[in-house]
Design an enzyme around this catalytic site. Structure first.
Site, PDB file in Angstrom:
ATOM      1  CG  HIS A 167      -0.347   0.255   2.504  1.00 58.05           C
ATOM      2  ND1 HIS A 167       0.252  -0.730   3.248  1.00 58.05           N
ATOM      3  CD2 HIS A 167      -0.215   1.398   3.236  1.00 58.05           C
ATOM      4  CE1 HIS A 167       0.722  -0.219   4.368  1.00 58.05           C
ATOM      5  NE2 HIS A 167       0.449   1.066   4.391  1.00 58.05           N
ATOM      6  CE  LYS A 171       2.078   5.126   3.615  1.00 62.23           C
ATOM      7  NZ  LYS A 171       1.097   5.853   4.439  1.00 62.23           N
ATOM      8  CD  GLU A 205       4.347   1.559  12.397  1.00 57.31           C
ATOM      9  OE1 GLU A 205       3.250   1.425  12.986  1.00 57.31           O
ATOM     10  OE2 GLU A 205       4.867   0.651  11.735  1.00 57.31           O
ATOM     11  CG  ASP A 224       5.835  -4.940   9.246  1.00 51.15           C
ATOM     12  OD1 ASP A 224       4.942  -5.470   8.552  1.00 51.15           O
ATOM     13  OD2 ASP A 224       5.646  -3.920   9.927  1.00 51.15           O
ATOM     14  CG  HIS A 229       5.997  -0.847   3.449  1.00 52.86           C
ATOM     15  ND1 HIS A 229       5.022  -1.310   2.596  1.00 52.86           N
ATOM     16  CD2 HIS A 229       5.559  -1.147   4.696  1.00 52.86           C
ATOM     17  CE1 HIS A 229       4.044  -1.862   3.290  1.00 52.86           C
ATOM     18  NE2 HIS A 229       4.353  -1.783   4.576  1.00 52.86           N
ATOM     19  CE  LYS A 328       4.805  -2.561  14.683  1.00 43.89           C
ATOM     20  NZ  LYS A 328       3.810  -1.560  14.241  1.00 43.89           N
TER      21      LYS A 328
END
Length: 464
Positions: A167, A171, A205, A224, A229, A328
């Site tokens: 995804h 963006k 994040e 991840d 990405h 994170k």
């Protein structure tokens, strides 16, 4: 490619999962708002015995989250239903697919292992003509499994009918790279190693684990985020100029860039760092140590912060370090691209200080653009200071998952990850995966809510 009036049947496999409620249906809502005449039959499927009312409630609550008008939600409710289905059972899948009509899209909102088993089942089924498969990342767990999965998918449908979903490619800021680079005369001539000193692509994040241990504790930050990405964003950032914006041209240039990409100085230990968070405070909330989060196995040594530095060995980018970082529970939550330019060849004598580097910052969340330049200071005419020219970029009316679904529904794979692209991403990081598995790179720690480990001062590949 289908137009808005052509009937499309979108089947979400794994419809009871978090992805469907949190991202897929709201993204679809933005698409239905932008394309209200879309002739779409929506089917939710999972192994749970849900009543039709429960699925209808989920659709009713999630579509408006993307701004879909109430009237369009009601219209879609008339063309949606739920089925209980074992996606790994070839007989069940064959009977289910035989009852579908129009252009059929299977969206695998499932764990990777289940998706692969489902595709193995499809190999024994008569598939609808033109069937499209949408596959959520990660695409395999390493290079060998990605190659195996691609070979399996190739037995089912043609590559142009396979939509590997990332995804980030939907963006608005990432898509803005194309206009920013290739529609502005001021930038394209300096987009090279002669003028650029280093590039940083960061997606930190503020959120901690947030109940995702089932997936995240097996993947970690590198698999991840960086393997998928950030390497894809880097490829779009660094690729050569396309003659036209279409699926063939764009993805050819992305894989061309990735094939030239290697770990910085071919050293998986010196070019990578990893860490995980300990207990701390985020936005006033007490966050437990990662190893104390429900569902986490401390023996896996899963990292929650990863950093890898790579280089692109071609005439445009040779010698420029690209730092890719994601983690994170980080207090600053920096998400964007930073381009640091080289100093001028000669600064005239007479200035009282040395000019700082020019910096271009492309923010991904929020979507911003800032260029910091050296100018004469207000207080003293021969002092140099930094002046920033900044703008907030307009939000796209369609969310990233809506953009991705738009391409799938209309049969345009431009924003889908091609099989060779996915394999190259694994090829680049395989030495790091092996070095971490062997324990050759230490697992550092950082406090939740901080900006990362205190020992991580200067970026890799930088002398500063």
């Amino acid at each position: 490619m289908a137009d808005a009036s052509s009937p499309v049947t979108l089947v979400i496999l794994g419809a009871s999962g978090d992805l469907t409620q949190r991202l897929l249906l709201p993204g679809l809502g933005t698409l239905l708002k932008a394309e209200p005449d879309l002739n779409l039959t929506l089917i939710g499927a999972s192994n749970l015995d849900w009543p039709q009312e429960k699925w209808a409630e989920l659709v009713t609550s999630a579509l408006p989250g993307g701004g879909c008008p109430d009237a369009r939600v009601r219209q879609q409710l008339g063309a949606t239903h739920y089925v209980q289905l074992d996606v790994t059972d070839a007989t069940q899948m064959g009977e289910f697919l035989a009852g579908l009509s129009g252009q059929v899209v299977l969206y695998f909102a499932l764990p990777p292992a289940v998706t692969m088993k489902a595709c193995e089942a499809l190999a024994h089924v008569d598939l609808p003509a033109g069937l499209r498969l949408a596959i959520e990342k990660p695409f395999g767990t390493d290079l060998a499994s990605a190659q195996h999965f691609n070979a399996l998918l190739a037995k089912l449908v043609h590559e142009d009918q396979i939509f590997r979903v990332d995804h980030f490619l939907g963006k608005a800021t990432v898509l803005n790279l194309l206009g920013l680079r290739f529609a502005n005369r001021i930038l394209e001539p300096v987009w090279n190693s002669t003028n650029i000193e280093r590039v940083e692509l960061i997606s930190d994040e503020v959120l901690a684990l947030e109940g995702r241990a089932g997936y995240y504790d097996h993947a970690g930050a590198m698999k991840d985020m960086i393997q998928s990405h950030l390497l894809l964003v880097m490829a779009m950032f660094a690729m050569e100029e396309p003659a036209r914006l279409d699926a063939l041209e764009l993805r050819d240039l992305m894989v061309h860039t990735l094939r030239s990409t290697h770990l910085w100085q071919d050293d998986p230990v010196a070019s990578s760092r990893r860490a995980r968070y300990t207990a701390g405070t985020l936005a006033g909330r007490q966050i437990p140590s990662y190893v104390d989060e429900p569902g986490v196995d401390p023996e896996r040594q899963t990292e929650t912060l990863a950093e890898v530095t790579v280089e692109i060995r071609n005439s445009r980018w040779s010698g420029v370090p690209f730092r890719l970082r994601s983690g994170k529970a980080l207090g600053d939550g920096v998400r964007g691209m930073t381009v640091v330019f080289r100093p001028v060849e000669h600064q005239p004598e007479g200035f009282t200080n040395q000019a700082a580097r020019d910096v271009l910052t492309i923010g991904m969340s929020p979507e911003t653009l800032a260029l910091t330049l050296a100018t004469n200071a207000e207080g003293s005419r021969w002092d140099l200071e930094q002046t920033s020219l900044a703008a907030k970029l307009g939000d796209s009316p369609i969310r990233p998952y809506g953009q991705i679904l738009d391409g799938i529904i209309h049969g345009d794979p431009m924003l889908a990850v091609r099989g060779d692209v996915a394999e190259e991403c694994w090829r680049i990081l395989t030495p790091v995966v092996e070095a971490w598995a062997d324990g050759r790179v230490p697992l550092d720690e950082y406090r939740a809510g901080s900006s990362g480990p205190k020992a991580w001062s200067a970026p890799q590949g930088s002398d500063s």
